[in-house]
Scaffold this motif. Structure first.
Motif, PDB file in Angstrom:
ATOM      1  N   PHE A  98     -20.763   3.811 -36.011  1.00  0.00           N
ATOM      2  CA  PHE A  98     -20.970   2.700 -37.110  1.00  0.00           C
ATOM      3  C   PHE A  98     -19.637   2.569 -38.068  1.00  0.00           C
ATOM      4  O   PHE A  98     -18.753   3.329 -38.360  1.00  0.00           O
ATOM      5  CB  PHE A  98     -22.120   2.732 -38.177  1.00  0.00           C
ATOM      6  N   ASP A  99     -19.626   0.845 -38.357  1.00  0.00           N
ATOM      7  CA  ASP A  99     -17.950   1.186 -39.370  1.00  0.00           C
ATOM      8  C   ASP A  99     -18.721   0.853 -40.951  1.00  0.00           C
ATOM      9  O   ASP A  99     -17.931   1.627 -41.437  1.00  0.00           O
ATOM     10  CB  ASP A  99     -17.825  -0.316 -38.672  1.00  0.00           C
ATOM     11  N   GLY A 130     -12.988   6.142 -41.073  1.00  0.00           N
ATOM     12  CA  GLY A 130     -12.440   4.962 -42.403  1.00  0.00           C
ATOM     13  C   GLY A 130     -13.689   3.858 -42.757  1.00  0.00           C
ATOM     14  O   GLY A 130     -14.034   2.871 -42.975  1.00  0.00           O
ATOM     15  N   GLY A 131     -14.823   4.753 -42.138  1.00  0.00           N
ATOM     16  CA  GLY A 131     -16.257   3.837 -41.938  1.00  0.00           C
ATOM     17  C   GLY A 131     -16.605   3.911 -43.655  1.00  0.00           C
ATOM     18  O   GLY A 131     -16.333   4.502 -44.755  1.00  0.00           O
ATOM     19  N   ASP A 188     -13.920   9.135 -49.847  1.00  0.00           N
ATOM     20  CA  ASP A 188     -12.352   8.130 -51.096  1.00  0.00           C
ATOM     21  C   ASP A 188     -13.202   7.247 -51.999  1.00  0.00           C
ATOM     22  O   ASP A 188     -13.705   6.116 -51.363  1.00  0.00           O
ATOM     23  CB  ASP A 188     -11.760   7.679 -50.793  1.00  0.00           C
ATOM     24  N   LEU A 189     -14.083   7.463 -53.460  1.00  0.00           N
ATOM     25  CA  LEU A 189     -14.742   5.943 -53.908  1.00  0.00           C
ATOM     26  C   LEU A 189     -13.914   5.274 -54.199  1.00  0.00           C
ATOM     27  O   LEU A 189     -12.819   5.331 -55.007  1.00  0.00           O
ATOM     28  CB  LEU A 189     -15.119   7.042 -55.053  1.00  0.00           C
ATOM     29  N   ALA A 212     -18.166   3.634 -50.678  1.00  0.00           N
ATOM     30  CA  ALA A 212     -17.081   4.892 -50.608  1.00  0.00           C
ATOM     31  C   ALA A 212     -16.368   5.175 -48.873  1.00  0.00           C
ATOM     32  O   ALA A 212     -17.064   4.094 -48.652  1.00  0.00           O
ATOM     33  CB  ALA A 212     -17.317   5.957 -50.500  1.00  0.00           C
ATOM     34  N   ARG A 213     -15.072   5.055 -49.005  1.00  0.00           N
ATOM     35  CA  ARG A 213     -14.357   5.582 -47.606  1.00  0.00           C
ATOM     36  C   ARG A 213     -14.410   6.648 -46.631  1.00  0.00           C
ATOM     37  O   ARG A 213     -13.886   7.445 -47.325  1.00  0.00           O
ATOM     38  CB  ARG A 213     -13.393   4.808 -47.922  1.00  0.00           C
ATOM     39  N   LYS A 214     -14.786   6.730 -45.455  1.00  0.00           N
ATOM     40  CA  LYS A 214     -14.652   7.401 -44.605  1.00  0.00           C
ATOM     41  C   LYS A 214     -13.986   8.017 -44.903  1.00  0.00           C
ATOM     42  O   LYS A 214     -12.795   7.956 -44.226  1.00  0.00           O
ATOM     43  CB  LYS A 214     -15.922   7.912 -44.163  1.00  0.00           C
ATOM     44  N   ARG A 215     -12.870   9.524 -45.346  1.00  0.00           N
ATOM     45  CA  ARG A 215     -11.734  10.330 -44.888  1.00  0.00           C
ATOM     46  C   ARG A 215     -11.596  10.655 -43.469  1.00  0.00           C
ATOM     47  O   ARG A 215     -12.529  10.673 -42.371  1.00  0.00           O
ATOM     48  CB  ARG A 215     -11.737  11.810 -45.887  1.00  0.00           C
TER      49      ARG A 215
END
Length: 215
Positions: A98-99, A130-131, A188-189, A212-215
């Motif tokens: 999933f994105d 980056g999701g 990353d918030l 938030a973005r997954k690192r």
């Protein structure tokens, strides 16, 4: 406490008739595009999914542990992909499927710390690099009614401050912001905002939304 992360008996009876109200900020999903692979975890009766679909998002899936809520959603929105989650938090999807994942008023239904961490770890697994993880949930309220029941429940059951039982039998949790930030250690918030909602039992309350973005 860990069994309180499920509470299927509540959600298949009293909870199956509730109305959920957390607002969706579509601008927060602008970067993923209308063809993004989106998962609504704890989708209930598909309210958020239907809104996304109505705004052109074409690849939206939803899961919920309650067969009754899924049945309600399928009846109201037969075009949506709604599935019963058999063994929460485990998802029947491969890694990086999933994105974006939406988690709307779900953590409030999972009072236990370990159960919350297990859920977030599973969402990290299914999110692509980056999701986005979009959380909307309840924060600690500062009125006397809520403070009293937080304290009473914590003292009686040795639960985290903010956990309490509703009048109709659900055990839920309101969160300190530090607790929510700690859950997002693998992200990353990007955005954070406070918002007002009406709870499933009709009380005006304060909530927070986090992107938030997954690192």
């Amino acid at each position: 406490m860990k069994d309180l992360g499920r509470q299927i008996a509540y959600w298949d009876t009293v909870g199956a008739e509730k109305t959920f109200t957390h607002p969706v900020n579509l601008d927060w999903l602008a970067t993923v595009g209308r063809e993004a692979r989106i998962l609504d975890y704890g989708c209930g009766y598909g309210r958020v999914m239907a809104e996304l679909s109505g705004h052109g998002f074409s690849d939206v899936s939803g899961v919920d542990l309650s067969p009754a809520l899924i049945a309600r959603g399928r009846q109201s929105h037969p075009d949506l992909r709604l599935e019963v989650l058999e063994s929460p938090p485990s998802l029947p999807y491969s890694s990086a499927s999933f994105d974006a994942v939406l988690l709307f008023a779900v953590l409030t239904c999972i009072p236990d710390d370990d159960a919350q961490r297990a859920l977030i770890a599973e969402l990290v697994r299914v999110l692509a690099p980056g999701g986005l993880l979009y959380i909307s949930d309840m924060v600690l309220q500062d009125d006397e009614r809520n403070r009293d029941r937080y304290a009473a429940y914590a003292q009686r059951f040795r639960t985290p401050y903010g956990v309490f039982a509703t009048d109709d039998g659900a055990v839920v949790r309101h969160h300190d912001m530090a607790e929510l930030h700690a859950l997002l250690r693998d992200f990353d918030l990007l955005e954070e905002r406070r918002t007002s909602v009406v709870t499933m039992n009709g009380h005006p309350s304060q909530a927070v939304q986090l992107l938030a973005r997954k690192r």
